[in-house]
Motif scaffolding. Sequence first.
Motif, mmCIF file in Angstrom:
data_model
loop_
_atom_site.group_PDB
_atom_site.id
_atom_site.type_symbol
_atom_site.label_atom_id
_atom_site.label_comp_id
_atom_site.label_asym_id
_atom_site.label_seq_id
_atom_site.Cartn_x
_atom_site.Cartn_y
_atom_site.Cartn_z
ATOM 1 N N TRP A 92 0.824 -1.204 0.000
ATOM 2 C CA TRP A 92 0.000 0.000 0.000
ATOM 3 C C TRP A 92 0.858 1.255 0.000
ATOM 4 N N HIS B 248 -3.931 3.659 -1.510
ATOM 5 C CA HIS B 248 -3.995 2.862 -2.731
ATOM 6 C C HIS B 248 -3.320 1.518 -2.502
ATOM 7 N N TRP C 245 -2.129 0.559 -9.298
ATOM 8 C CA TRP C 245 -2.445 1.124 -7.987
ATOM 9 C C TRP C 245 -3.895 1.579 -8.007
ATOM 10 N N VAL C 246 -4.690 1.051 -7.087
ATOM 11 C CA VAL C 246 -6.110 1.408 -7.067
ATOM 12 C C VAL C 246 -6.537 1.710 -5.629
ATOM 13 N N PRO C 247 -7.567 2.557 -5.462
ATOM 14 C CA PRO C 247 -8.094 2.798 -4.108
ATOM 15 C C PRO C 247 -8.595 1.490 -3.500
#
Length: 325
Positions: free
Chosen positions: A27, A35, A125-127
């Motif tokens: 993270w 993210h 990379w994503v929330p």
Amino acid sequence: MTPQPTAQAVRSKWTDKAVYAAGAVVWRLVDDKLHILLIHRTKYRDVTLPKGKVDPGEMLAETAVREVHEETGIRVSLGVPVGVSRYHLPSSKQKVVHYWAAEATDRAIRESTFVPNKEIAALEWVPLKKARARLSYPVDHEILDFFAKLVDDGVLRTFPVIALRHAKALHRSEWDGADAARPLTERGRRQADSIVGPLRAFGVRRIVTSDAVRCVQTVKPLAKSLDRKSVKTAKISQDAWEDGTDDLRSVIGRRVRSGKPAVVCSHGPVLPGILSEIALATGTIQGSYVSSAADLEPGAFSVVHLSSSNPGSGIIAIETHSPKV
């Protein structure tokens, strides 16, 4: 009546069929928003968390760090354990994957040399909320759910204080000198070498050790690997503990206040006091898990994860690791 298998037989059967692996929920904060790093695998055309199989002789923690680096190019230190997934492989074997949370620093991301390859097609990379929708497998959802709880509880960013029992030393009956001068056996020296990787996996930068020879020799390979000097003190030695002159509280209090990853190497009889002092310093209600964490074989260590922002909020997690030699 058909006899039931013993507990040992069940464990042996599980071990024979299991394939062990380790990975991490990596993270970072982007504009103060969390993210998660996902990998898109080329061969399987899926989206999952970075992980991989244990190499011969490896301990799980070093596997996790190595696999994250090999798959993403990012070097991380492990934080809190976030669960174990189990599922069947096409071969009918069980695959058992241990996961940790791991923060990717800006520097580590800049230094990544990742390029798409035959194993990993892309990184994303994503929330956190979107990560669940992206992941291909329910077992990954379970790991992410545990990770999300840490986020909700505000204890994601942590640091470890590691209680380490010295490696195998000569028995008292085999040694004519002072007890504090007893050295490690050949097996003990191998154990000391074998735990360098696992201890480094948790980002250890500070080494505090009893001044007894067997403890100093145990942390010597780690100190050499880190290019750092260990701090030797009689305050956590067995001799001081036996004659009532030890001062575990000051040593542990300093480590907790520092907020820095550290390993504290001491002796079997002293370890319960060290774990108890960590609990007291963090306002943790002591239970059987604290006692269990202190019951270590030679060369084994317990990683006590504490909140970086509020160490007084209690122990977040404890995990124990034993050398394979």
